[in-house]
Scaffold this active site. Structure first.
Site, mmCIF file in Angstrom:
data_model
loop_
_atom_site.group_PDB
_atom_site.id
_atom_site.type_symbol
_atom_site.label_atom_id
_atom_site.label_comp_id
_atom_site.label_asym_id
_atom_site.label_seq_id
_atom_site.Cartn_x
_atom_site.Cartn_y
_atom_site.Cartn_z
ATOM 1 C CE LYS A 80 -9.173 -0.241 -12.364
ATOM 2 N NZ LYS A 80 -7.898 -0.475 -12.996
ATOM 3 C CG ASN A 188 0.197 9.561 -17.353
ATOM 4 O OD1 ASN A 188 0.850 10.604 -17.346
ATOM 5 N ND2 ASN A 188 -0.956 9.448 -16.722
ATOM 6 C CB VAL A 189 0.794 4.159 -21.027
ATOM 7 C CG1 VAL A 189 1.389 2.912 -21.665
ATOM 8 C CG2 VAL A 189 0.341 3.860 -19.603
HETATM 9 P P1 NAD Z 1 -3.770 9.094 -20.004
HETATM 10 O O1 NAD Z 1 -5.097 9.679 -19.693
HETATM 11 O O2 NAD Z 1 -2.536 9.703 -19.425
HETATM 12 O O3 NAD Z 1 -3.546 9.037 -21.591
HETATM 13 C C1 NAD Z 1 -4.535 8.783 -22.528
HETATM 14 C C2 NAD Z 1 -4.204 9.590 -23.783
HETATM 15 O O4 NAD Z 1 -5.118 9.218 -24.809
HETATM 16 C C3 NAD Z 1 -4.342 11.089 -23.597
HETATM 17 O O5 NAD Z 1 -3.208 11.742 -24.126
HETATM 18 C C4 NAD Z 1 -5.603 11.423 -24.387
HETATM 19 O O6 NAD Z 1 -5.578 12.741 -24.908
HETATM 20 C C5 NAD Z 1 -5.550 10.388 -25.474
HETATM 21 N N1 NAD Z 1 -6.812 10.098 -26.146
HETATM 22 C C6 NAD Z 1 -8.081 10.237 -25.680
HETATM 23 N N2 NAD Z 1 -8.969 9.888 -26.632
HETATM 24 C C7 NAD Z 1 -8.246 9.505 -27.714
HETATM 25 C C8 NAD Z 1 -8.583 9.032 -29.013
HETATM 26 N N3 NAD Z 1 -9.848 8.876 -29.405
HETATM 27 N N4 NAD Z 1 -7.582 8.742 -29.889
HETATM 28 C C9 NAD Z 1 -6.282 8.892 -29.519
HETATM 29 N N5 NAD Z 1 -5.916 9.343 -28.307
HETATM 30 C C10 NAD Z 1 -6.872 9.637 -27.411
HETATM 31 O O7 NAD Z 1 -3.875 7.536 -19.587
HETATM 32 P P2 NAD Z 1 -2.683 6.515 -19.372
HETATM 33 O O8 NAD Z 1 -2.339 6.431 -17.930
HETATM 34 O O9 NAD Z 1 -1.609 6.758 -20.383
HETATM 35 O O10 NAD Z 1 -3.423 5.141 -19.718
HETATM 36 C C11 NAD Z 1 -3.742 4.821 -21.065
HETATM 37 C C12 NAD Z 1 -4.448 3.470 -21.107
HETATM 38 O O11 NAD Z 1 -3.625 2.479 -20.509
HETATM 39 C C13 NAD Z 1 -5.773 3.421 -20.326
HETATM 40 O O12 NAD Z 1 -6.641 2.508 -20.977
HETATM 41 C C14 NAD Z 1 -5.355 2.830 -18.972
HETATM 42 O O13 NAD Z 1 -6.439 2.191 -18.322
HETATM 43 C C15 NAD Z 1 -4.313 1.827 -19.423
HETATM 44 N N6 NAD Z 1 -3.346 1.477 -18.400
HETATM 45 C C16 NAD Z 1 -2.566 2.424 -17.822
HETATM 46 C C17 NAD Z 1 -1.634 2.058 -16.861
HETATM 47 C C18 NAD Z 1 -0.726 3.085 -16.230
HETATM 48 O O14 NAD Z 1 0.254 2.683 -15.579
HETATM 49 N N7 NAD Z 1 -0.977 4.364 -16.400
HETATM 50 C C19 NAD Z 1 -1.503 0.705 -16.469
HETATM 51 C C20 NAD Z 1 -2.299 -0.254 -17.108
HETATM 52 C C21 NAD Z 1 -3.222 0.133 -18.071
#
Ligand code: NAD
Length: 361
Positions: A80, A188-189
């Site tokens: 990482k 995103n997820v």
């Molecule tokens: P992102 O930043 O697009 O989405 C996160 C969302 O959570 C945002 O909409 C944000 O407003 C919201 N958020 C923030 N604080 C919050 C709270 N207290 N309560 C509820 N919602 C809240 O990130 P992402 O890419 O969707 O990733 C989400 C998680 O999944 C992260 O932990 C990331 O490390 C993990 N992850 C993502 C991927 C990927 O392909 N994007 C892969 C593996 C793991």
């Protein structure tokens, strides 16, 4: 601050502190384990309070990537990178190119990908300086669509497969029709997961600080929107953390209403004892590094120029991996996270023995 004395140091093979005088770049790259292959993992940009906090994060995340790739059956190690800085204020092409040069100096032992605070544009800028970044190539899907390198829909698809497996195990049904899922975070997820769950007939409860994201889910899926603190105790069969790490902690574990915790966020369990607490409460936990491997699988297939149908089968295989973990946890009395780590370690040891054997031959 010391790397070796850090409580998150776990025999990491290499930890590199990077600095670029011209741009002020400060970054850390951690290569945890390359026994299975080069260490592929996201490059995060975050306004860390200091280098100690950044070091802790990168050590923990790199280790998680080793287990994630091993469990997913990929020929990849774990690593990482973190850039210290605010992605909204401190980002520039020069900074990203400087990061690309830092990655290049590791000669392919670390391969960067997008993570929170970085996206495809940043990765493309790094790629101007190094071949060792992934998730930057546009691809044509089997149905003819041109897609970018964003792995999020694939992470979500793997989480969806994992939720199905957990529901089958804990609730004894193959159908998600009428099953309520509380999604924490519609980024995103979370947004892609919401779409898949809705299409499968699940009912949704959602929380996100961004009002437009909530409104979109209410409008499109008839989701029930709740407050950021209410989501833990919201009546639902499944709690799906898709926002932050360490959300299963002292303050939340007793409040959870769901029978299952299964979501995309990394490092969901604050400390191992919180995994124990879930088990004691009869809550089935799908270990994060097992259920959220869809993104790394997607990135690997992009890099290897692999077949899309094979990729989708591998992502859906996350469900079968989880079923094995659930069964072994029940039989052994260990937590699901412990079983998942042991399974990953067995694969790592087997790979190391294989390499040793071929070196001796
Ligand atoms: P992102 O930043 O697009 O989405 C996160 C969302 O959570 C945002 O909409 C944000 O407003 C919201 N958020 C923030 N604080 C919050 C709270 N207290 N309560 C509820 N919602 C809240 O990130 P992402 O890419 O969707 O990733 C989400 C998680 O999944 C992260 O932990 C990331 O490390 C993990 N992850 C993502 C991927 C990927 O392909 N994007 C892969 C593996 C793991």
């Amino acid at each position: 601050m010391s790397v070796f004395e850090s409580r998150d140091f776990d025999g990491h093979e290499q930890v590199v502190f990077c600095h670029d005088r011209a741009t002020g770049l400060r970054a850390i790259i951690a290569v945890h384990d390359t026994r299975l292959g080069p260490a592929l993992g996201g490059c995060r940009m975050y306004p860390y309070a200091g280098s100690e906090e950044a070091l802790r994060d990168v050590l923990r995340l790199a280790r998680g990537m080793t287990f994630k790739s091993a469990l997913a059956g990929l020929p990849l190690g774990g690593g990482k990178a973190v850039i210290m800085g605010d992605p909204f204020h401190d980002k520039s092409e020069a900074l990203m190119r400087a990061m690309g040069r830092c990655i290049d100096r590791l000669g392919g032992r670390y391969i960067g990908a997008e993570d929170s605070g970085t996206g495809v544009t940043d990765l493309k800028q790094m790629a101007a300086e190094t071949a060792h970044v992934a998730g930057v190539r546009e691809r044509r899907t089997a149905d003819g669509r041109l897609r970018d390198g964003d792995p999020s829909p694939y992470t979500a698809h793997g989480v969806f497969a994992g939720i199905r497996a957990a529901v089958r195990h804990a609730l004894g049904t193959d159908s998600l029709e009428g099953v309520r899922v509380a999604i924490q975070g519609l980024g995103n997820v979370g947004s892609h997961l919401a779409a898949e769950l809705h299409a499968a007939g699940a009912r949704l409860t959602v929380a996100d600080p961004v009002a437009e994201r909530l409104a979109a889910a209410v409008e499109a899926y008839g989701a029930e929107a709740v407050g950021l603190e209410e989501i833990y105790a919201a009546p639902a069969e499944v709690f799906a953390p898709c926002a932050l790490g360490a959300v299963i902690n002292d303050a939340t574990v007793e409040r959870l209403a769901a029978r299952i915790v299964a979501g995309g966020a990394n490092n969901q369990i604050d400390e191992p004892r919180h995994g124990e607490a879930l088990r004691a409460r009869g809550i089935l936990y799908a270990p994060d590094f097992a259920i959220n491997a869809g993104g790394i699988i997607d990135i690997w297939y992009e890099r290897a120029e692999g077949d899309e149908a094979e990729e989708m089968a591998k992502i859906e295989g996350i469900g079968a991996t989880l079923e094995d973990i659930f069964r072994e946890a029940e039989a052994s009395g260990l937590t699901t996270a412990e079983v998942a780590e042991r399974l990953a370690e067995r694969r790592l040891d087997a790979a190391a023995r294989g390499k040793g054997a071929s070196a001796a031959a």
